[in-house]
Design an enzyme around this catalytic site. Structure first.
Site, PDB file in Angstrom:
ATOM      1  N   TYR A  91       7.010   8.080   1.213  1.00 54.82           N
ATOM      2  CA  TYR A  91       6.393   7.637   2.469  1.00 54.82           C
ATOM      3  C   TYR A  91       6.858   8.529   3.630  1.00 54.82           C
ATOM      4  O   TYR A  91       6.057   8.914   4.493  1.00 54.82           O
ATOM      5  CB  TYR A  91       6.780   6.170   2.712  1.00 54.82           C
ATOM      6  CG  TYR A  91       6.278   5.551   3.983  1.00 54.82           C
ATOM      7  CD1 TYR A  91       5.041   4.915   4.041  1.00 54.82           C
ATOM      8  CD2 TYR A  91       7.057   5.574   5.155  1.00 54.82           C
ATOM      9  CE1 TYR A  91       4.590   4.322   5.216  1.00 54.82           C
ATOM     10  CE2 TYR A  91       6.615   4.999   6.324  1.00 54.82           C
ATOM     11  CZ  TYR A  91       5.377   4.372   6.355  1.00 54.82           C
ATOM     12  OH  TYR A  91       4.938   3.790   7.523  1.00 54.82           O
ATOM     13  N   THR A 112      -1.233   0.875   0.631  1.00 55.81           N
ATOM     14  CA  THR A 112      -2.558   0.793   1.245  1.00 55.81           C
ATOM     15  C   THR A 112      -2.964   2.159   1.797  1.00 55.81           C
ATOM     16  O   THR A 112      -4.111   2.575   1.690  1.00 55.81           O
ATOM     17  CB  THR A 112      -2.527  -0.258   2.377  1.00 55.81           C
ATOM     18  OG1 THR A 112      -1.796  -1.395   1.918  1.00 55.81           O
ATOM     19  CG2 THR A 112      -3.923  -0.661   2.799  1.00 55.81           C
ATOM     20  N   TRP A 113      -1.989   2.831   2.353  1.00 54.11           N
ATOM     21  CA  TRP A 113      -2.214   4.164   2.932  1.00 54.11           C
ATOM     22  C   TRP A 113      -2.678   5.141   1.859  1.00 54.11           C
ATOM     23  O   TRP A 113      -3.745   5.772   1.970  1.00 54.11           O
ATOM     24  CB  TRP A 113      -0.907   4.626   3.588  1.00 54.11           C
ATOM     25  CG  TRP A 113      -0.979   5.879   4.385  1.00 54.11           C
ATOM     26  CD1 TRP A 113      -2.105   6.599   4.688  1.00 54.11           C
ATOM     27  CD2 TRP A 113       0.133   6.562   4.983  1.00 54.11           C
ATOM     28  NE1 TRP A 113      -1.755   7.700   5.443  1.00 54.11           N
ATOM     29  CE2 TRP A 113      -0.407   7.692   5.632  1.00 54.11           C
ATOM     30  CE3 TRP A 113       1.506   6.333   5.032  1.00 54.11           C
ATOM     31  CZ2 TRP A 113       0.413   8.587   6.330  1.00 54.11           C
ATOM     32  CZ3 TRP A 113       2.318   7.216   5.716  1.00 54.11           C
ATOM     33  CH2 TRP A 113       1.776   8.332   6.366  1.00 54.11           C
ATOM     34  N   PHE A 153      -2.128   5.854  10.978  1.00 58.74           N
ATOM     35  CA  PHE A 153      -1.741   4.445  11.119  1.00 58.74           C
ATOM     36  C   PHE A 153      -2.690   3.720  12.068  1.00 58.74           C
ATOM     37  O   PHE A 153      -3.187   2.628  11.769  1.00 58.74           O
ATOM     38  CB  PHE A 153      -0.288   4.352  11.606  1.00 58.74           C
ATOM     39  CG  PHE A 153       0.133   2.940  11.880  1.00 58.74           C
ATOM     40  CD1 PHE A 153       0.389   2.058  10.846  1.00 58.74           C
ATOM     41  CD2 PHE A 153       0.243   2.469  13.197  1.00 58.74           C
ATOM     42  CE1 PHE A 153       0.749   0.738  11.087  1.00 58.74           C
ATOM     43  CE2 PHE A 153       0.606   1.158  13.435  1.00 58.74           C
ATOM     44  CZ  PHE A 153       0.862   0.297  12.392  1.00 58.74           C
ATOM     45  N   LYS A 155       5.446  -2.594   0.129  1.00 57.51           N
ATOM     46  CA  LYS A 155       5.706  -2.091   1.489  1.00 57.51           C
ATOM     47  C   LYS A 155       6.109  -0.615   1.560  1.00 57.51           C
ATOM     48  O   LYS A 155       6.769  -0.176   2.496  1.00 57.51           O
ATOM     49  CB  LYS A 155       6.765  -2.947   2.234  1.00 57.51           C
ATOM     50  CG  LYS A 155       6.568  -4.425   2.160  1.00 57.51           C
ATOM     51  CD  LYS A 155       5.143  -4.887   2.181  1.00 57.51           C
ATOM     52  CE  LYS A 155       4.434  -4.758   3.495  1.00 57.51           C
ATOM     53  NZ  LYS A 155       2.972  -5.111   3.297  1.00 57.51           N
ATOM     54  N   SER A 156       5.666   0.146   0.575  1.00 53.81           N
ATOM     55  CA  SER A 156       6.062   1.546   0.508  1.00 53.81           C
ATOM     56  C   SER A 156       4.943   2.518   0.860  1.00 53.81           C
ATOM     57  O   SER A 156       5.110   3.733   0.705  1.00 53.81           O
ATOM     58  CB  SER A 156       6.582   1.850  -0.896  1.00 53.81           C
ATOM     59  OG  SER A 156       7.646   0.990  -1.201  1.00 53.81           O
ATOM     60  N   GLY A 157       3.775   1.979   1.277  1.00 49.60           N
ATOM     61  CA  GLY A 157       2.672   2.867   1.639  1.00 49.60           C
ATOM     62  C   GLY A 157       1.499   2.784   0.667  1.00 49.60           C
ATOM     63  O   GLY A 157       0.657   3.697   0.623  1.00 49.60           O
ATOM     64  N   HIS A 187       2.396  -3.319  -8.426  1.00 48.96           N
ATOM     65  CA  HIS A 187       3.795  -3.287  -7.978  1.00 48.96           C
ATOM     66  C   HIS A 187       4.739  -3.509  -9.165  1.00 48.96           C
ATOM     67  O   HIS A 187       5.926  -3.784  -8.966  1.00 48.96           O
ATOM     68  CB  HIS A 187       4.066  -4.397  -6.953  1.00 48.96           C
ATOM     69  CG  HIS A 187       3.412  -4.197  -5.619  1.00 48.96           C
ATOM     70  ND1 HIS A 187       3.354  -2.979  -4.986  1.00 48.96           N
ATOM     71  CD2 HIS A 187       2.820  -5.081  -4.781  1.00 48.96           C
ATOM     72  CE1 HIS A 187       2.727  -3.128  -3.815  1.00 48.96           C
ATOM     73  NE2 HIS A 187       2.389  -4.389  -3.677  1.00 48.96           N
ATOM     74  N   SER A 191      10.232  -4.114   6.397  1.00 50.08           N
ATOM     75  CA  SER A 191       8.793  -4.323   6.285  1.00 50.08           C
ATOM     76  C   SER A 191       8.502  -5.536   5.389  1.00 50.08           C
ATOM     77  O   SER A 191       7.610  -6.346   5.669  1.00 50.08           O
ATOM     78  CB  SER A 191       8.146  -3.048   5.719  1.00 50.08           C
ATOM     79  OG  SER A 191       6.761  -3.188   5.610  1.00 50.08           O
TER      80      SER A 191
END
Ligand code: A3P
Ligand code: EST
Length: 293
Positions: free
Chosen positions: A195, A54-55, A231, A50-52, A110, A140
């Site tokens: 992030y 995918t981004w 986003f 949940k730290s970015g 991860h 998140s």
């Protein structure tokens, strides 16, 4: 996509690999993960969940394809950037995929530095690490636990927050993860991103990635990459929003949930915040790593 939970599916308990709790079914493939052979030309994207992830994965994929969106859209991001330790019923194991994949590969993990397959340390592959402040990660992660059935039941927000502080969540303690990778910068070629910095100035952070990868792109291509990785663009994009991924119920909470800084303020009570701040002071006393919260 409508979602139907398989009738015999329940939320499996976490299992330990070394000291790290991992998503139950992932542990069945652990021998293959441990023996995974990294290569010098691999690029590893490492994060606490949940730290970015995918981004930055989409930014990297577009950079490597010189902004060619058509190429980047040929498959979902979780196929283009396989998740090293992911496997289980109904999910192809990433080690099988990666062992057959063309080079150079971009790999997501991860795992903490303690349990990362040893071959990554003996190779000269580049590593991008993305860290996010602990409070927003906890929020998140809570919503992700609710919507992704491979996790144990999160319980109430208060219960989840306690599990998070105890490190009793998939991939263990946030502090161990971010501190371990921070320290590893002294020995390995690691670009350590935040992030919050990516939100503040996505172009500046993308240019750090470009430089790290030794690439140059004309300004109009850079602008195009930024346009496709906002986003909103990624939430609307079926190749990045996980809408085609099994075992996730986006009606409970979408994978692309809010994408903001400071959402913890709408979740933490005053007493949770006091308790967390005290915990945070202790956990982070032995590092010079700091976060904007
Ligand atoms: P929230 O749940 O706070 O919205 P990961 O990819 O590591 O699982 O991280 C998911 C988190 O990153 C989610 O946070 C998601 O909304 C956010 N995110 C994904 N793409 C983003 C983008 N392009 N810009 C900002 N945040 C993004
Ligand atoms: C966990 C973290 C993450 O960043 C991505 C994914 C995708 C694969 C997911 C897993 C996860 C959560 C648990 C599952 C798994 C596929 C099967 C498992 O049930 C949903």
């Amino acid at each position: 996509m409508s979602f139907v939970l398989p009738p015999d599916f329940n939320r499996p308990p976490l299992r330990l690999v070394g000291d790290m709790p991992i998503i139950g079914p992932f542990a069945d493939n652990w021998d293959n993960v441990e023996q995974f052979q990294a290569r010098d030309d691999d690029l590893l994207i490492s994060t606490y969940p949940k730290s970015g992830t995918t981004w930055v994965s989409k930014v990297v994929d577009l950079i490597l394809n010189k902004g060619d969106m058509e190429e980047s859209q040929k498959a979902a991001i979780f196929e283009r950037v396989p998740f090293l330790e992911c496997s289980g019923p109904g999910v192809p194991s990433a080690t099988d995929i990666l062992n057959k994949q063309d080079f150079p590969r971009v790999i997501k993990t991860h795992l903490s530095v303690e349990v990362l397959p040893r071959s990554f340390w003996s190779k000269n592959c580049k590593i991008i690490y993305v860290a996010r402040n602990a409070k927003d990660v906890a929020v998140s992660y809570y919503h992700f636990y609710r919507m992704a059935y491979g996790h144990p039941e999160p319980g109430t927000w208060d219960e989840f927050l306690n599990s998070f502080m105890d490190g009793n969540v998939a991939f263990g303690r946030w502090s161990t993860h971010v501190k371990g990778w921070w320290k590893m910068r002294q020995q390995k070629d690691i670009l350590y991103l935040f992030y919050e910095d990516m939100l503040e100035d996505p172009k500046r952070e993308m240019q750090k990635v470009l430089k790290f990868l030794g690439k140059e792109l004309p300004d109009e291509v850079q602008e195009k990459i930024l346009k496709h990785t906002t986003f909103k663009a990624m939430k609307d994009n079926p190749m990045t929003n996980y809408s085609s991924f099994p075992f996730m119920d986006h009606s409970i909470s979408p994978f692309m949930r809010k994408g903001i800084f400071g959402d913890w303020k709408t979740h933490f009570t005053v007493s949770q915040n006091e308790k967390f701040d005290e915990y945070y002071r202790q956990e982070m006393a032995d590092t010079d790593l700091t976060f904007r919260m």
